[in-house]
Design a protein around this motif. Structure first.
Motif, short mmCIF file in Angstrom:
data_model
loop_
_atom_site.label_atom_id
_atom_site.label_comp_id
_atom_site.label_asym_id
_atom_site.label_seq_id
_atom_site.Cartn_x
_atom_site.Cartn_y
_atom_site.Cartn_z
N PHE A 154 2.99 5.95 18.99
CA PHE A 154 2.33 4.71 18.66
C PHE A 154 3.60 3.54 19.31
O PHE A 154 3.03 2.28 18.59
CB PHE A 154 2.15 4.67 17.31
N CYS A 155 4.42 3.80 19.71
CA CYS A 155 5.37 2.62 20.38
C CYS A 155 4.56 1.74 21.09
O CYS A 155 4.59 0.51 21.04
CB CYS A 155 6.50 3.10 20.83
N ARG A 156 4.05 2.27 21.86
CA ARG A 156 3.13 1.43 23.00
C ARG A 156 1.74 0.66 22.37
O ARG A 156 1.83 -0.70 22.53
CB ARG A 156 2.58 2.27 23.92
N GLU A 157 1.20 1.40 21.30
CA GLU A 157 0.01 0.53 20.62
C GLU A 157 0.69 -0.57 19.45
O GLU A 157 0.19 -1.53 19.42
CB GLU A 157 -0.57 1.75 19.72
N ALA A 158 2.00 -0.25 19.12
CA ALA A 158 2.68 -1.34 18.29
C ALA A 158 3.36 -2.58 18.83
O ALA A 158 2.96 -3.60 18.23
CB ALA A 158 3.68 -0.58 17.31
N PHE A 159 3.70 -2.21 19.97
CA PHE A 159 4.64 -3.44 20.35
C PHE A 159 3.97 -3.82 21.98
O PHE A 159 4.17 -5.00 22.15
CB PHE A 159 6.05 -2.84 20.70
N LEU A 160 3.14 -2.97 22.62
CA LEU A 160 3.01 -3.50 23.92
C LEU A 160 1.32 -3.96 24.04
O LEU A 160 0.77 -4.36 25.01
CB LEU A 160 3.19 -2.53 24.97
N ALA A 161 0.62 -3.19 23.36
CA ALA A 161 -0.81 -3.52 23.21
C ALA A 161 -1.23 -4.92 23.01
O ALA A 161 -0.56 -5.46 22.07
CB ALA A 161 -1.75 -2.42 22.48
N PRO A 162 -2.47 -5.29 23.44
CA PRO A 162 -2.93 -6.55 22.84
C PRO A 162 -3.17 -6.91 21.41
O PRO A 162 -3.46 -5.50 20.87
CB PRO A 162 -4.34 -6.97 23.89
N ALA A 163 -3.18 -7.75 20.97
CA ALA A 163 -3.00 -7.98 19.43
C ALA A 163 -4.38 -7.29 18.89
O ALA A 163 -5.65 -7.79 19.75
CB ALA A 163 -2.92 -9.23 19.06
N TYR A 164 -4.62 -6.74 17.86
CA TYR A 164 -5.68 -6.32 17.10
C TYR A 164 -5.41 -6.07 15.60
O TYR A 164 -4.42 -6.27 15.22
CB TYR A 164 -6.49 -4.92 17.49
N THR A 165 -6.65 -6.18 14.68
CA THR A 165 -6.38 -6.26 13.31
C THR A 165 -5.29 -5.31 12.70
O THR A 165 -4.62 -5.42 11.98
CB THR A 165 -7.51 -6.01 12.77
N ALA B 202 7.88 14.91 3.71
CA ALA B 202 7.84 16.04 3.45
C ALA B 202 8.96 17.02 4.21
O ALA B 202 8.69 18.07 4.57
CB ALA B 202 6.60 16.75 3.70
N LEU B 203 9.91 16.33 4.43
CA LEU B 203 11.22 16.82 5.03
C LEU B 203 10.88 17.31 6.41
O LEU B 203 11.37 18.43 6.99
CB LEU B 203 11.99 18.03 4.24
N LEU B 204 10.09 16.63 7.10
CA LEU B 204 9.53 16.91 8.53
C LEU B 204 9.81 15.57 9.41
O LEU B 204 8.94 14.89 9.74
CB LEU B 204 8.00 17.11 8.60
N PRO B 205 11.20 15.38 9.61
CA PRO B 205 11.35 14.29 10.53
C PRO B 205 10.82 14.30 12.10
O PRO B 205 11.00 13.19 12.63
CB PRO B 205 13.03 14.21 10.37
N PHE B 206 10.48 15.70 12.34
CA PHE B 206 9.80 15.78 13.54
C PHE B 206 8.71 14.69 13.75
O PHE B 206 8.32 14.04 14.70
CB PHE B 206 9.56 17.21 14.08
N LEU B 207 7.75 14.54 12.66
CA LEU B 207 6.77 13.87 12.71
C LEU B 207 7.19 12.36 12.74
O LEU B 207 6.07 11.78 13.41
CB LEU B 207 5.95 14.01 11.29
N TRP B 208 8.20 12.08 12.30
CA TRP B 208 8.63 10.59 12.68
C TRP B 208 8.74 10.30 14.14
O TRP B 208 8.65 9.27 14.52
CB TRP B 208 9.65 10.03 11.61
N LEU B 209 9.44 11.28 14.72
CA LEU B 209 9.60 11.16 16.11
C LEU B 209 8.51 11.12 16.78
O LEU B 209 8.17 10.19 17.56
CB LEU B 209 10.57 12.49 16.56
N VAL B 210 7.64 11.98 16.57
CA VAL B 210 6.14 11.91 17.16
C VAL B 210 5.34 10.58 17.01
O VAL B 210 4.81 9.97 17.90
CB VAL B 210 5.36 12.98 16.66
N ASN B 211 5.66 10.14 15.75
CA ASN B 211 4.75 8.77 15.42
C ASN B 211 5.47 7.55 16.24
O ASN B 211 4.81 6.91 16.73
CB ASN B 211 5.09 8.29 13.65
#
Length: 101
Positions: A37-48, A24-33
């Motif tokens: 969530f970087c730690r959850e996506a790449f460093l956290a133990p695996a989950y579904t 929705a032309l809000l690239p700031f939300l992508w920065l926040v995302n």
């Protein structure tokens, strides 16, 4: 918000909302995302839900990079060529600088 206290399904839902909100032309939300969530996506133990979150984070990073390139290019072109554009450059300016270009 502390993501450690949020259930994995809710993390996925929130990550998806920020990803879609960036369109929705809000690239700031992508920065926040990406930052949240970087730690959850790449460093956290695996989950579904982790592969889906990883996908949203990667796509958000690509979208953010695209917007940074586009906006940086536009600002550079505008700053260096505004005076040559004459009246159009003045119409596009919020404030018109005084002095010799």
């Amino acid at each position: 918000m502390n993501l450690e206290r949020v259930p994995n399904e809710e993390k996925l839902n929130l990550c998806r909302k920020y990803y879609l909100g960036g369109f929705a032309l809000l690239p700031f939300l992508w920065l926040v995302n990406v930052l949240w969530f970087c730690r959850e996506a790449f460093l956290a133990p695996a989950y579904t839900e982790q592969p889906q979150i990883k996908s949203y984070v990667q796509r958000s990073a690509v979208g953010l990079l695209f917007w940074v390139v586009v906006l940086t290019t536009w600002v550079t072109i505008f700053q260096t060529h505004r005076a040559r554009w004459g009246e159009l450059g003045d119409y596009l300016s919020f404030t018109i600088p005084l002095g010799i270009p």
